[in-house]
Design a protein around this motif. Structure first.
Motif, PDB file in Angstrom:
ATOM      1  N   THR A  13       0.827  -1.203   0.000  1.00 31.56           N
ATOM      2  CA  THR A  13       0.000   0.000   0.000  1.00 31.56           C
ATOM      3  C   THR A  13       0.857   1.246   0.000  1.00 31.56           C
ATOM      4  OG1 THR A  13      -1.787  -1.141   1.170  1.00 31.56           O
ATOM      5  CG2 THR A  13      -1.800   1.262   1.230  1.00 31.56           C
ATOM      6  N   ASP A  14       1.905   1.253   0.806  1.00 30.90           N
ATOM      7  CA  ASP A  14       2.771   2.422   0.877  1.00 30.90           C
ATOM      8  C   ASP A  14       3.571   2.598  -0.406  1.00 30.90           C
ATOM      9  OD1 ASP A  14       2.037   3.328   3.416  1.00 30.90           O
ATOM     10  OD2 ASP A  14       3.369   1.905   4.390  1.00 30.90           O
ATOM     11  N   GLN A  15       4.011   1.498  -1.012  1.00 28.95           N
ATOM     12  CA  GLN A  15       4.727   1.611  -2.277  1.00 28.95           C
ATOM     13  C   GLN A  15       3.828   2.215  -3.347  1.00 28.95           C
ATOM     14  OE1 GLN A  15       8.210   0.687  -3.008  1.00 28.95           O
ATOM     15  NE2 GLN A  15       7.468   2.214  -4.474  1.00 28.95           N
ATOM     16  N   LEU A  16       2.558   1.799  -3.361  1.00 32.92           N
ATOM     17  CA  LEU A  16       1.614   2.344  -4.339  1.00 32.92           C
ATOM     18  C   LEU A  16       1.386   3.828  -4.088  1.00 32.92           C
ATOM     19  CD1 LEU A  16      -0.310   1.917  -6.693  1.00 32.92           C
ATOM     20  CD2 LEU A  16      -2.065   1.202  -5.051  1.00 32.92           C
ATOM     21  N   ARG A  17       1.250   4.220  -2.823  1.00 30.24           N
ATOM     22  CA  ARG A  17       1.080   5.643  -2.496  1.00 30.24           C
ATOM     23  C   ARG A  17       2.280   6.446  -2.970  1.00 30.24           C
ATOM     24  NH1 ARG A  17       1.410   6.261   2.997  1.00 30.24           N
ATOM     25  NH2 ARG A  17       0.649   8.409   2.808  1.00 30.24           N
ATOM     26  N   ALA A  18       3.472   5.942  -2.694  1.00 32.79           N
ATOM     27  CA  ALA A  18       4.689   6.639  -3.119  1.00 32.79           C
ATOM     28  C   ALA A  18       4.744   6.769  -4.635  1.00 32.79           C
ATOM     29  CB  ALA A  18       5.923   5.909  -2.596  1.00 32.79           C
ATOM     30  N   ASP A  19       4.360   5.698  -5.327  1.00 33.24           N
ATOM     31  CA  ASP A  19       4.398   5.704  -6.790  1.00 33.24           C
ATOM     32  C   ASP A  19       3.407   6.706  -7.375  1.00 33.24           C
ATOM     33  OD1 ASP A  19       6.339   3.770  -6.735  1.00 33.24           O
ATOM     34  OD2 ASP A  19       4.992   2.104  -7.233  1.00 33.24           O
ATOM     35  N   ILE A  20       2.221   6.805  -6.784  1.00 35.22           N
ATOM     36  CA  ILE A  20       1.225   7.743  -7.302  1.00 35.22           C
ATOM     37  C   ILE A  20       1.669   9.181  -7.065  1.00 35.22           C
ATOM     38  CG2 ILE A  20      -1.158   8.563  -7.121  1.00 35.22           C
ATOM     39  CD1 ILE A  20      -1.956   5.675  -6.422  1.00 35.22           C
ATOM     40  N   TYR A  21       2.209   9.460  -5.885  1.00 36.32           N
ATOM     41  CA  TYR A  21       2.755  10.802  -5.645  1.00 36.32           C
ATOM     42  C   TYR A  21       3.853  11.123  -6.652  1.00 36.32           C
ATOM     43  CZ  TYR A  21       0.463  12.031  -1.201  1.00 36.32           C
ATOM     44  OH  TYR A  21      -0.440  12.392  -0.234  1.00 36.32           O
ATOM     45  N   ALA A  22       4.727  10.147  -6.922  1.00 37.25           N
ATOM     46  CA  ALA A  22       5.820  10.364  -7.873  1.00 37.25           C
ATOM     47  C   ALA A  22       5.272  10.612  -9.283  1.00 37.25           C
ATOM     48  CB  ALA A  22       6.769   9.169  -7.869  1.00 37.25           C
ATOM     49  N   LEU A  23       4.232   9.875  -9.661  1.00 36.18           N
ATOM     50  CA  LEU A  23       3.622  10.074 -10.976  1.00 36.18           C
ATOM     51  C   LEU A  23       3.011  11.471 -11.082  1.00 36.18           C
ATOM     52  CD1 LEU A  23       2.633   9.122 -13.751  1.00 36.18           C
ATOM     53  CD2 LEU A  23       0.632   8.133 -12.603  1.00 36.18           C
ATOM     54  N   LEU A  24       2.256  11.878 -10.069  1.00 35.36           N
ATOM     55  CA  LEU A  24       1.667  13.215 -10.085  1.00 35.36           C
ATOM     56  C   LEU A  24       2.753  14.283 -10.159  1.00 35.36           C
ATOM     57  CD1 LEU A  24      -1.182  12.802  -7.435  1.00 35.36           C
ATOM     58  CD2 LEU A  24      -1.474  13.142  -9.906  1.00 35.36           C
ATOM     59  N   ALA A  25       3.840  14.085  -9.406  1.00 34.08           N
ATOM     60  CA  ALA A  25       4.949  15.040  -9.445  1.00 34.08           C
ATOM     61  C   ALA A  25       5.514  15.150 -10.855  1.00 34.08           C
ATOM     62  CB  ALA A  25       6.038  14.622  -8.463  1.00 34.08           C
ATOM     63  N   THR A  26       5.693  14.007 -11.520  1.00 34.94           N
ATOM     64  CA  THR A  26       6.244  13.999 -12.871  1.00 34.94           C
ATOM     65  C   THR A  26       5.308  14.681 -13.859  1.00 34.94           C
ATOM     66  OG1 THR A  26       7.446  11.944 -12.438  1.00 34.94           O
ATOM     67  CG2 THR A  26       7.061  12.510 -14.736  1.00 34.94           C
ATOM     68  N   LEU A  27       4.013  14.376 -13.796  1.00 39.36           N
ATOM     69  CA  LEU A  27       3.050  14.968 -14.717  1.00 39.36           C
ATOM     70  C   LEU A  27       2.917  16.468 -14.518  1.00 39.36           C
ATOM     71  CD1 LEU A  27       0.160  12.318 -14.612  1.00 39.36           C
ATOM     72  CD2 LEU A  27       1.908  12.604 -16.374  1.00 39.36           C
ATOM     73  N   LEU A  28       3.087  16.919 -13.282  1.00 36.11           N
ATOM     74  CA  LEU A  28       2.906  18.335 -12.981  1.00 36.11           C
ATOM     75  C   LEU A  28       4.197  19.134 -13.132  1.00 36.11           C
ATOM     76  CD1 LEU A  28       0.559  17.794  -9.934  1.00 36.11           C
ATOM     77  CD2 LEU A  28      -0.090  18.774 -12.154  1.00 36.11           C
ATOM     78  N   ARG A  29       5.309  18.420 -13.292  1.00 36.37           N
ATOM     79  CA  ARG A  29       6.593  19.084 -13.513  1.00 36.37           C
ATOM     80  C   ARG A  29       6.816  19.348 -15.003  1.00 36.37           C
ATOM     81  NH1 ARG A  29       9.375  21.532  -9.790  1.00 36.37           N
ATOM     82  NH2 ARG A  29       9.645  19.711  -8.443  1.00 36.37           N
ATOM     83  N   GLN A  30       6.346  18.412 -15.850  1.00 36.89           N
ATOM     84  CA  GLN A  30       6.496  18.569 -17.293  1.00 36.89           C
ATOM     85  C   GLN A  30       5.524  17.630 -18.001  1.00 36.89           C
ATOM     86  OE1 GLN A  30      10.615  17.575 -17.866  1.00 36.89           O
ATOM     87  NE2 GLN A  30      10.226  15.377 -17.904  1.00 36.89           N
ATOM     88  N   ALA A  31       5.268  17.907 -19.270  1.00 35.23           N
ATOM     89  CA  ALA A  31       4.352  17.070 -20.044  1.00 35.23           C
ATOM     90  C   ALA A  31       4.948  15.682 -20.240  1.00 35.23           C
ATOM     91  CB  ALA A  31       4.080  17.711 -21.396  1.00 35.23           C
ATOM     92  N   PRO A  32       4.137  14.625 -20.128  1.00 32.15           N
ATOM     93  CA  PRO A  32       4.657  13.260 -20.305  1.00 32.15           C
ATOM     94  C   PRO A  32       5.068  13.004 -21.749  1.00 32.15           C
ATOM     95  CG  PRO A  32       2.268  13.229 -20.162  1.00 32.15           C
ATOM     96  CD  PRO A  32       2.696  14.636 -19.851  1.00 32.15           C
ATOM     97  N   GLN A  33       6.154  12.273 -21.905  1.00 31.48           N
ATOM     98  CA  GLN A  33       6.675  11.961 -23.234  1.00 31.48           C
ATOM     99  C   GLN A  33       7.091  10.489 -23.275  1.00 31.48           C
ATOM    100  OE1 GLN A  33       6.891  14.402 -25.689  1.00 31.48           O
ATOM    101  NE2 GLN A  33       5.960  15.864 -24.270  1.00 31.48           N
ATOM    102  N   GLY A  34       7.398   9.996 -24.451  1.00 30.39           N
ATOM    103  CA  GLY A  34       8.062   8.716 -24.641  1.00 30.39           C
ATOM    104  C   GLY A  34       7.490   7.566 -23.849  1.00 30.39           C
TER     105      GLY A  34
END
Length: 209
Positions: A13-34
């Protein structure tokens, strides 16, 4: 943000939470590519699960399938950068005070220093950018910080404004793909709210905030 801690083994559960936060951070830092855009396009949520998070994942996958890199670059530019400023201001200070570089940023910087986080030299935005805050939450979880610390940071720096931001993102005039990203962010922040409410007082440091 940089830390020097060795990552522990996390519960699923905690790994999934960390991964979702990381994904949101990536999407909000720059547009997704590749590879990220390809991965998002291949998401296959459980069709039998009818929850806000499941619906958000399905919407995000569909949006990714119909998006192209240049389109996403343009969309991100209009939303968050613009000429002078973007359609949205993804900063805690803006949502909490109506302007930038105010007291919430000062308090955030104090907390980040106490937690051992340092701003990376190549990052130009203030630390109260929504992407930076999601990144910090991901690192707190990944580095094995207790729920009390996670909850305190979330409560003090995300809870009071992140849902308003993600709602604005869903409704932004320039948003197409990012409507789905806003849907995921809003659903996840509600899930986090429920997650912390379900934890025992002992897990949150005896109920003290």
């Amino acid at each position: 943000m940089n830390t020097i801690n060795t990552a522990p083994v996390l519960q699923e559960t905690d790994q999934l939470r960390a991964d979702i936060y990381a994904l949101l951070a990536t999407l909000l830092r720059q547009a997704p590519q590749g590879n990220l855009l390809q991965w998002l396009s291949g998401l296959e949520p459980d069709q039998d699960e009818d929850t806000p998070m499941a619906r958000a994942w399905s919407t995000l996958a569909l949006a990714a399938k119909h998006s192209r890199p240049q389109q996403l670059d343009d969309e991100y530019q209009h939303l968050f950068i613009g000429v002078g400023r973007g359609e949205l201001m993804p900063f805690a200070c803006w949502y909490l005070t109506g302007s930038l570089m105010e007291k919430p940023l000062v308090l955030l910087r104090e907390d980040l220093s106490l937690l051992g986080f340092e701003r990376q030299p190549d990052v130009k935005e203030p630390e109260d950018h929504i992407a930076a805050l999601c990144e910090v939450m991901s690192l707190l979880i990944s580095n094995g910080q207790g729920y009390e610390i996670q909850h305190r940071f979330w409560q003090q720096h995300l809870q009071s404004w992140s849902n308003r931001f993600f709602t604005d993102l869903q409704n932004a005039e320039s948003a197409v793909f990012y409507t789905a990203a806003g849907l995921l962010g809003a659903a996840f922040m509600q899930q986090e709210d429920n997650w912390f409410l379900q934890l025992s007082p002992a897990a949150l440091g005896g109920g003290e905030q």
